[in-house]
Design a protein around this motif. Structure first.
Motif, mmCIF file in Angstrom:
data_model
loop_
_atom_site.group_PDB
_atom_site.id
_atom_site.type_symbol
_atom_site.label_atom_id
_atom_site.label_comp_id
_atom_site.label_asym_id
_atom_site.label_seq_id
_atom_site.Cartn_x
_atom_site.Cartn_y
_atom_site.Cartn_z
ATOM 1 N N ALA A 112 0.831 -1.206 0.000
ATOM 2 C CA ALA A 112 0.000 0.000 0.000
ATOM 3 C C ALA A 112 0.866 1.256 0.000
ATOM 4 O O ALA A 112 0.597 2.210 -0.739
ATOM 5 N N ALA A 142 -5.111 4.538 7.727
ATOM 6 C CA ALA A 142 -6.009 3.565 7.101
ATOM 7 C C ALA A 142 -6.101 2.291 7.934
ATOM 8 O O ALA A 142 -7.178 1.688 8.063
ATOM 9 N N SER A 168 -4.129 -5.003 0.863
ATOM 10 C CA SER A 168 -3.496 -3.789 0.345
ATOM 11 C C SER A 168 -4.490 -2.901 -0.404
ATOM 12 O O SER A 168 -4.414 -1.673 -0.326
ATOM 13 N N ALA A 169 -5.456 -3.505 -1.119
ATOM 14 C CA ALA A 169 -6.426 -2.711 -1.890
ATOM 15 C C ALA A 169 -7.246 -1.814 -0.965
ATOM 16 O O ALA A 169 -7.472 -0.635 -1.262
ATOM 17 N N LEU A 170 -7.678 -2.382 0.178
ATOM 18 C CA LEU A 170 -8.460 -1.598 1.128
ATOM 19 C C LEU A 170 -7.592 -0.496 1.753
ATOM 20 O O LEU A 170 -8.045 0.647 1.908
ATOM 21 N N ILE A 194 -5.012 0.958 0.442
ATOM 22 C CA ILE A 194 -4.770 1.992 -0.578
ATOM 23 C C ILE A 194 -5.986 2.903 -0.695
ATOM 24 O O ILE A 194 -5.859 4.134 -0.724
ATOM 25 N N ARG A 195 -7.161 2.298 -0.747
ATOM 26 C CA ARG A 195 -8.387 3.083 -0.896
ATOM 27 C C ARG A 195 -8.597 4.008 0.309
ATOM 28 O O ARG A 195 -8.882 5.208 0.140
ATOM 29 N N LEU A 196 -8.435 3.473 1.513
ATOM 30 C CA LEU A 196 -8.599 4.292 2.706
ATOM 31 C C LEU A 196 -7.468 5.317 2.835
ATOM 32 O O LEU A 196 -7.682 6.430 3.313
ATOM 33 N N LEU A 228 -5.936 6.806 0.366
ATOM 34 C CA LEU A 228 -6.249 7.892 -0.568
ATOM 35 C C LEU A 228 -7.313 8.814 0.003
ATOM 36 O O LEU A 228 -7.276 10.027 -0.211
ATOM 37 N N LYS A 229 -8.246 8.238 0.748
ATOM 38 C CA LYS A 229 -9.273 9.081 1.405
ATOM 39 C C LYS A 229 -8.617 9.998 2.424
ATOM 40 O O LYS A 229 -8.985 11.172 2.554
#
Length: 206
Positions: free
Chosen positions: A162, A183, A193-195, A197-199, A201-202
């Motif tokens: 991430a 995150a 890692s996808a979660l 990365i998404r959090l 970025l938020k």
């Protein structure tokens, strides 16, 4: 030995200030960060002092926080090739928490941004102070453990992936690590890692 000066700010120059204490002007050499945060001329000022004594001179170095003074001492007494001038240059470029983070992440490029600090000196700073940085992390205390794991290459794969992904998007490693740390608090243990990365970025979009 002088440990603190409390008086009136008499003068500010490029790398020092003069503090008037009951009619006696003390010259204190300071980082650019400290000088920029001083009050106006003629106003009350308090500086923590590190007294530096050599055969040919006595110099006072002034700091607005105990943490900055501790980092000055660490750099001066633990890293070969770092004198008072270079230590002040480092503290002028990086705040104590940024310096602790850079050392934890083994970010030699970040440390070498300071004037007079080449790659070899930066490497020595990272090597010699990596075990001491957590105790002087300041605002970075909450993320310093994660950054050390990243710097040593032992962070769990989802976390390192991430951080790497956010870094590839143009964020610094320090900023990316802070975002992933935030995150993780939201996602909990076991997040992929996808979660993260998404959090992450938020967090960066706030």
């Amino acid at each position: 030995m002088i440990g603190k000066l409390k008086g009136t700010l008499d003068e500010v120059d490029e790398d020092f200030c003069i503090v008037d204490v009951h009619g006696v002007g003390y010259v204190a050499y300071c980082s650019a960060r400290t000088l920029a945060n001083l009050p106006g001329q003629g106003e009350a000022v308090t500086l923590l002092i590190e007294t530096y004594v050599r055969e040919d001179m006595i110099r006072l170095y002034g700091f607005q926080s105990a943490l900055e003074r501790e980092w000055f001492r660490l750099l001066l007494h633990n890293v070969q090739g770092v004198g008072a001038k270079v230590a002040l240059a480092i503290l002028s470029t990086l705040s104590p928490s940024d310096l602790a983070s850079a050392i934890a992440l083994r970010d030699i490029a970040m440390v070498s941004r300071a004037p007079g600090v080449g790659k070899k000196v930066a490497e020595r700073i990272v090597t010699e102070l990596r075990n001491k940085a957590p105790a002087y992390a300041g605002e970075a205390t909450g993320t310093i453990g994660l950054k050390q794991e990243l710097g040593e290459g032992v962070a769990p794969a989802p976390i390192s992936d991430a951080v790497s992904a956010l870094t590839n998007l143009g964020y610094s490693r320090d900023v990316a690590a802070n975002a992933v740390s935030a995150a993780m608090r939201t996602a909990g243990e076991g997040a992929d890692s996808a979660l993260l990365i998404r959090l992450g970025l938020k967090e960066l979009a706030r």
